[in-house]
Design an enzyme around this catalytic site. Sequence first.
Site, PDB file in Angstrom:
ATOM      1  N   LYS A 279       0.265   4.276  -0.390  1.00  0.00           N
ATOM      2  CA  LYS A 279      -0.307   5.515   0.173  1.00  0.00           C
ATOM      3  C   LYS A 279       0.022   6.695  -0.740  1.00  0.00           C
ATOM      4  O   LYS A 279       0.131   6.523  -1.942  1.00  0.00           O
ATOM      5  CB  LYS A 279       0.172   5.722   1.610  1.00  0.00           C
ATOM      6  CG  LYS A 279      -0.039   4.466   2.462  1.00  0.00           C
ATOM      7  CD  LYS A 279       0.131   4.687   3.930  1.00  0.00           C
ATOM      8  CE  LYS A 279      -0.113   3.370   4.663  1.00  0.00           C
ATOM      9  NZ  LYS A 279      -0.083   3.512   6.115  1.00  0.00           N
TER      10      LYS A 279
ATOM     11  N   GLU B 148      -5.747  -4.396  10.485  1.00  0.00           N
ATOM     12  CA  GLU B 148      -4.683  -3.429  10.735  1.00  0.00           C
ATOM     13  C   GLU B 148      -4.985  -2.656  12.014  1.00  0.00           C
ATOM     14  O   GLU B 148      -5.756  -1.690  11.993  1.00  0.00           O
ATOM     15  CB  GLU B 148      -4.591  -2.439   9.564  1.00  0.00           C
ATOM     16  CG  GLU B 148      -4.296  -3.105   8.232  1.00  0.00           C
ATOM     17  CD  GLU B 148      -3.709  -2.115   7.244  1.00  0.00           C
ATOM     18  OE1 GLU B 148      -2.586  -2.366   6.787  1.00  0.00           O
ATOM     19  OE2 GLU B 148      -4.346  -1.097   6.949  1.00  0.00           O
TER      20      GLU B 148
ATOM     21  N   ASN C 170       0.883  -1.166   0.000  1.00  0.00           N
ATOM     22  CA  ASN C 170       0.000   0.000   0.000  1.00  0.00           C
ATOM     23  C   ASN C 170       0.917   1.210   0.000  1.00  0.00           C
ATOM     24  O   ASN C 170       1.466   1.576   1.032  1.00  0.00           O
ATOM     25  CB  ASN C 170      -0.897  -0.030   1.252  1.00  0.00           C
ATOM     26  CG  ASN C 170      -1.679   1.255   1.425  1.00  0.00           C
ATOM     27  OD1 ASN C 170      -1.790   2.059   0.496  1.00  0.00           O
ATOM     28  ND2 ASN C 170      -2.219   1.454   2.623  1.00  0.00           N
TER      29      ASN C 170
ATOM     30  N   GLY D 273       2.349   2.535  10.696  1.00  0.00           N
ATOM     31  CA  GLY D 273       3.333   3.599  10.523  1.00  0.00           C
ATOM     32  C   GLY D 273       4.010   4.032  11.820  1.00  0.00           C
ATOM     33  O   GLY D 273       4.715   5.031  11.854  1.00  0.00           O
TER      34      GLY D 273
ATOM     35  N   SER E  36       3.203  -1.822  10.417  1.00  0.00           N
ATOM     36  CA  SER E  36       4.643  -1.932  10.690  1.00  0.00           C
ATOM     37  C   SER E  36       5.188  -3.336  10.432  1.00  0.00           C
ATOM     38  O   SER E  36       6.088  -3.807  11.138  1.00  0.00           O
ATOM     39  CB  SER E  36       4.970  -1.466  12.106  1.00  0.00           C
ATOM     40  OG  SER E  36       4.584  -0.114  12.273  1.00  0.00           O
TER      41      SER E  36
ATOM     42  N   GLU F 230      -6.885   5.163   7.499  1.00  0.00           N
ATOM     43  CA  GLU F 230      -6.604   6.574   7.182  1.00  0.00           C
ATOM     44  C   GLU F 230      -7.786   7.198   6.447  1.00  0.00           C
ATOM     45  O   GLU F 230      -8.075   8.385   6.609  1.00  0.00           O
ATOM     46  CB  GLU F 230      -5.308   6.673   6.363  1.00  0.00           C
ATOM     47  CG  GLU F 230      -4.095   6.410   7.250  1.00  0.00           C
ATOM     48  CD  GLU F 230      -2.900   5.786   6.554  1.00  0.00           C
ATOM     49  OE1 GLU F 230      -2.823   5.835   5.307  1.00  0.00           O
ATOM     50  OE2 GLU F 230      -2.042   5.227   7.266  1.00  0.00           O
TER      51      GLU F 230
ATOM     52  N   HIS G 119      -9.576   1.640   4.510  1.00  0.00           N
ATOM     53  CA  HIS G 119      -8.322   1.821   5.244  1.00  0.00           C
ATOM     54  C   HIS G 119      -8.558   2.796   6.394  1.00  0.00           C
ATOM     55  O   HIS G 119      -9.315   3.754   6.256  1.00  0.00           O
ATOM     56  CB  HIS G 119      -7.228   2.337   4.310  1.00  0.00           C
ATOM     57  CG  HIS G 119      -5.880   2.277   4.940  1.00  0.00           C
ATOM     58  ND1 HIS G 119      -5.451   3.240   5.830  1.00  0.00           N
ATOM     59  CD2 HIS G 119      -4.895   1.360   4.874  1.00  0.00           C
ATOM     60  CE1 HIS G 119      -4.242   2.901   6.265  1.00  0.00           C
ATOM     61  NE2 HIS G 119      -3.883   1.775   5.700  1.00  0.00           N
TER      62      HIS G 119
END
Length: 251
Positions: free
Chosen positions: A11, A168, A9, A174, A214, A98, A96
């Site tokens: 991003k 996730e 991904n 991250g 991560s 985010e 996702h």
Amino acid sequence: MRKNIVAGNWKMNTTLQEGVALAKEVNEALKDATPKCDVIICVPFTHLASINGEINQEKLGLGAENCADHKNGAYTGEVSASMVASTGAKYVILGHSERRQYYGETSDTLREKIALAFENGLTPIFCIGEVLEERENETHFDVVKKQIEDALFHLSAEEFGKIILAYEPVWAIGTGKTATDDQAQEMHAFIRGVIADKYGKEVADNTSILYGGSCKPSNAAALFAKPDVDGGLIGGASLDCASFMGIVNAF
Ligand code: PGA
């Protein structure tokens, strides 16, 4: 049986030129390789068509990171599922954290997006996961169950069978703070149980559930060794060919 999958991904990273170069590098690394998993890269919309022209999708699947919740029309700046499909992409990340956190995506919009992805032959990589506070107050199982129920449980068993899930934990994305392999296994087994209760054991056993947050070459093998962890959704470590391939080769 379910597939093992490692999906990148990217991003909001890489210019078109940098993205095409990275995709070519990964494509080249996979050319003569026989990885024990399917390999996918999910990239910015602007890169899809160009990258599709440069890679062999038999070996390296291509996906978008999102799509619109409407078919077409006056939605300035949005990119529809049919536009994504017309580039040659085969996958789309949906839900996702985010997107949920920064762009207000809800289960209502996600149900629309899933329907449009299916209509256009795209395979959704559907993300779920709790935030730190939810883990700390031990509501993480309830939160994840509700995310699945609200966005996916209107689907038929046949439709559900086309979805790839990605667990996730938001606190691991991250942050460098990976869930332990036991924490991942515990949640993945729970998710598989939730699916089994609704759709039966066969559908649950056939669903690929990826871990994300991560994941890197140094921890991928331990995570992937867990019986209910079927691969990874990889952010930061997918932006470098060697580290991405290190994760692919962890299987
Ligand atoms: P990360 O991101 O690997 O950089 O933690 C994972 C993701 O958000 O999909």
